[in-house]
Design a protein around this motif. Sequence first.
Motif, short mmCIF file in Angstrom:
data_model
loop_
_atom_site.label_atom_id
_atom_site.label_comp_id
_atom_site.label_asym_id
_atom_site.label_seq_id
_atom_site.Cartn_x
_atom_site.Cartn_y
_atom_site.Cartn_z
N LYS A 23 17.69 30.32 49.44
CA LYS A 23 18.31 31.64 49.00
C LYS A 23 18.19 32.80 50.15
O LYS A 23 17.02 33.20 50.56
CB LYS A 23 17.55 32.17 47.62
CG LYS A 23 17.78 31.18 46.53
CD LYS A 23 18.92 30.76 46.27
CE LYS A 23 19.13 30.06 44.98
NZ LYS A 23 19.08 28.53 45.27
N ILE A 27 19.93 39.16 54.40
CA ILE A 27 21.12 40.04 54.25
C ILE A 27 20.46 41.63 53.68
O ILE A 27 20.84 42.37 54.36
CB ILE A 27 22.17 39.60 53.40
CG1 ILE A 27 22.89 38.27 53.98
CG2 ILE A 27 22.97 40.43 52.81
CD1 ILE A 27 23.83 37.60 52.76
N GLY A 28 19.82 41.25 52.81
CA GLY A 28 19.08 42.63 52.00
C GLY A 28 18.26 43.20 52.79
O GLY A 28 18.10 44.49 52.92
N ASP A 32 18.88 46.90 54.05
CA ASP A 32 18.12 48.33 54.11
C ASP A 32 17.68 48.98 55.56
O ASP A 32 17.70 50.16 55.53
CB ASP A 32 16.54 47.39 53.44
CG ASP A 32 16.45 47.13 52.19
OD1 ASP A 32 17.29 47.84 51.20
OD2 ASP A 32 15.81 46.44 51.69
N VAL A 136 7.05 36.10 67.03
CA VAL A 136 6.62 35.04 66.03
C VAL A 136 6.35 33.76 67.00
O VAL A 136 5.35 33.17 66.66
CB VAL A 136 7.47 35.11 64.88
CG1 VAL A 136 6.85 33.92 63.87
CG2 VAL A 136 7.39 36.40 64.13
N SER A 137 7.55 33.14 67.34
CA SER A 137 7.46 31.63 67.79
C SER A 137 8.09 31.83 69.11
O SER A 137 8.57 30.42 69.36
CB SER A 137 8.21 31.05 66.81
OG SER A 137 9.41 31.39 66.55
N VAL A 153 15.04 32.06 59.93
CA VAL A 153 13.81 32.09 59.41
C VAL A 153 13.39 33.58 59.11
O VAL A 153 13.25 34.28 60.11
CB VAL A 153 12.74 31.26 60.21
CG1 VAL A 153 11.21 31.45 59.61
CG2 VAL A 153 12.90 29.74 60.38
N GLN A 155 10.66 35.32 58.64
CA GLN A 155 9.77 35.99 59.34
C GLN A 155 10.22 36.38 60.89
O GLN A 155 9.92 37.52 61.45
CB GLN A 155 8.57 35.30 59.53
CG GLN A 155 7.89 34.84 58.16
CD GLN A 155 8.22 33.60 57.58
OE1 GLN A 155 9.28 33.39 57.74
NE2 GLN A 155 7.09 32.89 57.05
N VAL A 156 11.07 35.49 61.33
CA VAL A 156 11.49 35.53 62.67
C VAL A 156 12.64 36.49 62.79
O VAL A 156 12.74 37.62 63.71
CB VAL A 156 12.14 34.24 63.56
CG1 VAL A 156 12.40 34.45 64.82
CG2 VAL A 156 10.75 33.43 63.21
N SER B 19 24.45 48.21 50.95
CA SER B 19 23.49 49.45 51.12
C SER B 19 21.97 49.09 51.02
O SER B 19 21.18 49.77 51.57
CB SER B 19 23.74 50.67 50.18
OG SER B 19 23.20 50.19 49.03
N LYS B 23 19.90 43.50 45.82
CA LYS B 23 19.68 42.32 46.49
C LYS B 23 20.64 41.43 45.56
O LYS B 23 20.33 41.04 44.57
CB LYS B 23 18.25 41.75 46.51
CG LYS B 23 17.45 43.07 47.38
CD LYS B 23 17.83 43.32 48.66
CE LYS B 23 17.01 44.20 49.34
NZ LYS B 23 17.27 45.59 48.95
#
Lengths: 261, 261
Positions: A23, A27-28, A32, A136-137, A153, A155-156, B19, B23
């Motif tokens: 999931k 995008i979200g 933001d 991160v990597s 990923v 976090q990356v 925006s 989500k």
Amino acid sequence: MTSTIKTAAMLAIGDELLSGRTKDKNIGHLADLLTVAGIDLKEVRIVADEEDAIVEALNALRSKYTYVFTSGGIGPTHDDITADAVSKAFGVPCLHDPDAMKLLGDMYAGRGLEFTEARQRMARMPEGSRHIPNPVSTAPGFIIGNVHVMAGVPQVFQAMMAHVIETLPAGQRVLSRSIACPFGEGDIGTALGTIQKAHPETSIGSYPHFDGQRFSTELIVRAREQAIVDAAAADVEAMIAALRSEKDAAAKRDLGTGEVA
Amino acid sequence: MTSTIKTAAMLAIGDELLSGRTKDKNIGHLADLLTVAGIDLKEVRIVADEEDAIVEALNALRSKYTYVFTSGGIGPTHDDITADAVSKAFGVPCLHDPDAMKLLGDMYAGRGLEFTEARQRMARMPEGSRHIPNPVSTAPGFIIGNVHVMAGVPQVFQAMMAHVIETLPAGQRVLSRSIACPFGEGDIGTALGTIQKAHPETSIGSYPHFDGQRFSTELIVRAREQAIVDAAAADVEAMIAALRSEKDAAAKRDLGTGEVA
């Protein structure tokens, strides 16, 4: 004013997003960040790890918007084809970047790991790209033209975007005011449409929420100048107050207490 | 075999998705449902509540895939313009559907609520559409051509899709096997690429996971026939076993215990 308006699109790449296995969380996050930076995210596309699909979507988006941000497909395996597809879209060769080779080679040497052919794939990028650092990597993302290519990923992706967002000139931020409305859209729709028409420089969004029993609404007034937001928001608040009075009066009538104090 | 392969695209409509205010939860839900039904979700687009953007995206997607599913923009307010945009895309008028007017009128009458002009907007749909029932809040979605138009509120979208998915002829389902790999993509990339080449009828996906310290990988072998999945999965498992032996042997050498039992 329009000269300062920057637009953006996102291209999320990966079979796993389309199969439901993963999931998307990028995008979200991007939405933001861009909203805070005053850059209008106008379109998102998700495509599979297929070269033609990536090339077609990327060329459509990069010609249309100020910036494009991509996620996914820059790892070391055979299904990581984003660098090749981006190169093809720009009509340039996809090469092992010398700086990326050194960065990755040093990192793996320091960890006592073999710098395999697969790992070397992560140094490939379109000729002429600049790096996006990856704290991160290590394996960098890259920028070519107006396209920012990042890992999938989360976090990356987030670490890369934290760097990228600082490098973009901020646009003129869209200001907004959120107004909680206890009534459903069916109660307010006509009046709200009238308010929108009276304030053409605003964009008034209406977002229904359903709690399992009844609908309420969040109303968001957006514009690029505070006075314009304030004027429209005042009308929205007056509309809600009037509807509340009307409903209270109706409730009293229903209870047969309309005449008492 | 290809004659049974059904493809799909999703078009999620709404400023709030771009925006960051909302989500999206519908893309992943649709992806899960379609995967189970054997329908290949090939592309997703998210666009704003802007008629031109919706028309352009919808026409691109409906000409390319077996089915299109949309979410959002079918409520009663001025920013709910999906019915108009879909009508424009199909070149037909957008009308108050008589059956939908009766359905909604009866529902509001039963609840003692006025059937306002705004609420009547929810009965508008392209001429010639069929309804998608809405057991949550009555206002129907609609189907025109290969396009299924549904609400954006997740509870309503899910209820509508629960109906729609039953009406679609199932495709030939893609079978898959997931294999947990304790090694990062850099360790397995080259060998995995060789396995993919040896099993051209499969699609082998490699999905890195980063736990904050190190990467591991989930490998998913997909094909439309079980024997083909099984053969490739066996090779993937053998690759992991070989790599594990190799790493164990290397660890023993590092500890200077390589020669003892």
